[in-house]
Write a protein that holds these residues in place. Sequence first.
Motif, PDB file in Angstrom:
ATOM      1  N   GLU A  97       0.794  -1.087   0.015  1.00 52.46           N
ATOM      2  CA  GLU A  97      -0.140   0.021   0.049  1.00 52.46           C
ATOM      3  C   GLU A  97       0.770   1.322  -0.118  1.00 52.46           C
ATOM      4  N   GLY A  98       0.714   2.088  -0.945  1.00 49.12           N
ATOM      5  CA  GLY A  98       1.361   3.393  -0.890  1.00 49.12           C
ATOM      6  C   GLY A  98       2.683   3.301  -1.823  1.00 49.12           C
ATOM      7  N   ARG A  99       2.848   2.185  -2.143  1.00 49.44           N
ATOM      8  CA  ARG A  99       4.347   1.949  -3.010  1.00 49.44           C
ATOM      9  C   ARG A  99       3.815   1.599  -4.489  1.00 49.44           C
ATOM     10  N   PHE A 100       4.945   1.813  -5.490  1.00 54.29           N
ATOM     11  CA  PHE A 100       4.732   1.499  -6.683  1.00 54.29           C
ATOM     12  C   PHE A 100       3.408   2.303  -7.543  1.00 54.29           C
ATOM     13  N   GLU A 101       3.069   3.384  -7.031  1.00 60.66           N
ATOM     14  CA  GLU A 101       2.103   4.037  -7.442  1.00 60.66           C
ATOM     15  C   GLU A 101       2.068   4.292  -8.912  1.00 60.66           C
ATOM     16  N   GLU A 102       3.013   4.876  -9.526  1.00 59.58           N
ATOM     17  CA  GLU A 102       3.506   5.327 -10.715  1.00 59.58           C
ATOM     18  C   GLU A 102       3.230   3.919 -11.778  1.00 59.58           C
ATOM     19  N   GLU A 103       3.854   2.755 -11.193  1.00 60.32           N
ATOM     20  CA  GLU A 103       3.909   1.482 -11.881  1.00 60.32           C
ATOM     21  C   GLU A 103       2.174   0.818 -11.865  1.00 60.32           C
ATOM     22  N   LYS A 104       1.472   1.277 -10.815  1.00 63.10           N
ATOM     23  CA  LYS A 104       0.258   0.652 -11.022  1.00 63.10           C
ATOM     24  C   LYS A 104      -0.765   1.474 -11.796  1.00 63.10           C
ATOM     25  N   HIS A 105      -0.375   2.858 -11.911  1.00 63.40           N
ATOM     26  CA  HIS A 105      -1.026   3.509 -12.605  1.00 63.40           C
ATOM     27  C   HIS A 105      -0.896   3.328 -14.260  1.00 63.40           C
ATOM     28  N   ARG A 106       0.448   2.875 -14.579  1.00 65.94           N
ATOM     29  CA  ARG A 106       0.558   2.692 -15.981  1.00 65.94           C
ATOM     30  C   ARG A 106       0.083   1.408 -16.146  1.00 65.94           C
ATOM     31  N   LEU A 107       0.117   0.257 -15.330  1.00 65.95           N
ATOM     32  CA  LEU A 107      -0.588  -0.676 -15.610  1.00 65.95           C
ATOM     33  C   LEU A 107      -1.938  -0.647 -15.994  1.00 65.95           C
ATOM     34  N   VAL A 108      -2.681   0.089 -15.294  1.00 68.74           N
ATOM     35  CA  VAL A 108      -4.236   0.359 -15.745  1.00 68.74           C
ATOM     36  C   VAL A 108      -4.107   0.821 -17.052  1.00 68.74           C
ATOM     37  N   GLN A 109      -3.346   1.922 -17.429  1.00 68.30           N
ATOM     38  CA  GLN A 109      -3.464   2.557 -18.825  1.00 68.30           C
ATOM     39  C   GLN A 109      -2.908   1.601 -19.633  1.00 68.30           C
ATOM     40  N   TRP A 110      -1.923   0.854 -19.522  1.00 67.79           N
ATOM     41  CA  TRP A 110      -1.641  -0.032 -20.723  1.00 67.79           C
ATOM     42  C   TRP A 110      -2.592  -1.082 -20.954  1.00 67.79           C
ATOM     43  N   HIS A 111      -3.203  -1.573 -19.908  1.00 67.42           N
ATOM     44  CA  HIS A 111      -4.439  -2.633 -20.182  1.00 67.42           C
ATOM     45  C   HIS A 111      -5.626  -2.076 -20.920  1.00 67.42           C
ATOM     46  N   ARG A 112      -5.720  -0.933 -20.446  1.00 65.80           N
ATOM     47  CA  ARG A 112      -7.058   0.025 -21.255  1.00 65.80           C
ATOM     48  C   ARG A 112      -6.656  -0.024 -22.692  1.00 65.80           C
ATOM     49  N   SER A 113      -5.338   0.034 -23.052  1.00 69.91           N
ATOM     50  CA  SER A 113      -4.948   0.159 -24.370  1.00 69.91           C
ATOM     51  C   SER A 113      -5.005  -0.864 -25.073  1.00 69.91           C
ATOM     52  N   GLY A 114      -5.058  -2.179 -24.440  1.00 73.60           N
ATOM     53  CA  GLY A 114      -5.079  -3.320 -25.204  1.00 73.60           C
ATOM     54  C   GLY A 114      -4.032  -4.180 -24.831  1.00 73.60           C
ATOM     55  N   ALA A 115      -2.966  -3.868 -23.981  1.00 76.55           N
ATOM     56  CA  ALA A 115      -1.933  -4.684 -23.524  1.00 76.55           C
ATOM     57  C   ALA A 115      -2.098  -5.803 -22.858  1.00 76.55           C
TER      58      ALA A 115
END
Length: 344
Positions: A97-115
């Motif tokens: 909790e509270g760690r890897f916030e940027e990585e988590k944000h990017r994972l959601v973005q990439w998944h939305r883009s079809g990755a």
Amino acid sequence: MKDRPIRVAILAFPASTASIVHGLYDLFHMAGRDYERMTGKPMAGEVFDPVIVAKERGEVSLCNGLRTTAHAALGEVDRPHIVCIPEVLLSPEESLEGRFEEEKHRLVQWHRSGALIASACTGGMLLAESGLLDGNEGTTHWAFCEVMQRRHPAVKVKSKGALVMTGEGQRLVMAGGGTSWLDLGLYLIARTAGLETAMNVARVSMIEWHHDGQQPFAATMALRPSPDAVVAQCQTWAAQRFHEPAPVSGMVALSGLPERSFARRFKQATGLTPLAYVHALRLEEARRMLEGSDEPVEAIALEVGYEDAGFFTRMFKRKVGLTPGQYRRRFGGLRKSLAGQVAN
């Protein structure tokens, strides 16, 4: 086959090991190249374009004192075909909790883009933290499956399998613990570049599939001493007397609590009922004996507290994922091979 090269973003951060980050990187580069070189067949060209990605481009310190080079920063990678999350080196008690916030944000973005998002080992915990697994199946290293289920109740945790595919279009893929990242890599290659390409990589690297999943390797985490002093005392007592008749009654008497109160308190502290805990102790000892001795299964069953060898065999298969005979051949054979090589 999809358009080439297939872009693969492999995350790197200080809590990941070089073995998975670099191992996946090398595995993707082998595709269409190494087998062909060795056998004199025409090379297929660049099948994958793996890049190591971190918060910032440049040198990244990994755990265990090794370093790698990030080819790109998180914000520089646009619409990758595949994203690989390595393990996160932590203990089951540690929170993300509270760690890897940027990585988590990017994972959601990439998944939305079809990755296609893939995690290895405890990288599944980071994937769960991103929220992408909510309402879906998930897995991680066997030592963290119970933790994943407790912290993320919306995830349907599958603790036995070495590989789990889930979500829309099955674009969320998770490998269990240890070297099951090799299964993950082969699966990703087969899915995106073709089965024959993946088979050639397996031939070059002599990779064997984890057919039995990770269940046979798993220890019983609830056997660790509880911080509850009364329960811990009963655990110690049971560890010495699990083979005796009626060990649950013995624990109840030792606790000084009413039976129902003791059962509730014990399960709250260990995650298992007292009877399930006794079975776990017996099966752990049976595993040790199967690995290190040639005693008949019937004799081992009796020694750990089961008069009915058939019941023991069914219980063992259900909890471990292998029959006692299969377990002995696999892990007893491994122990003997290692011991023989060390003795030479």
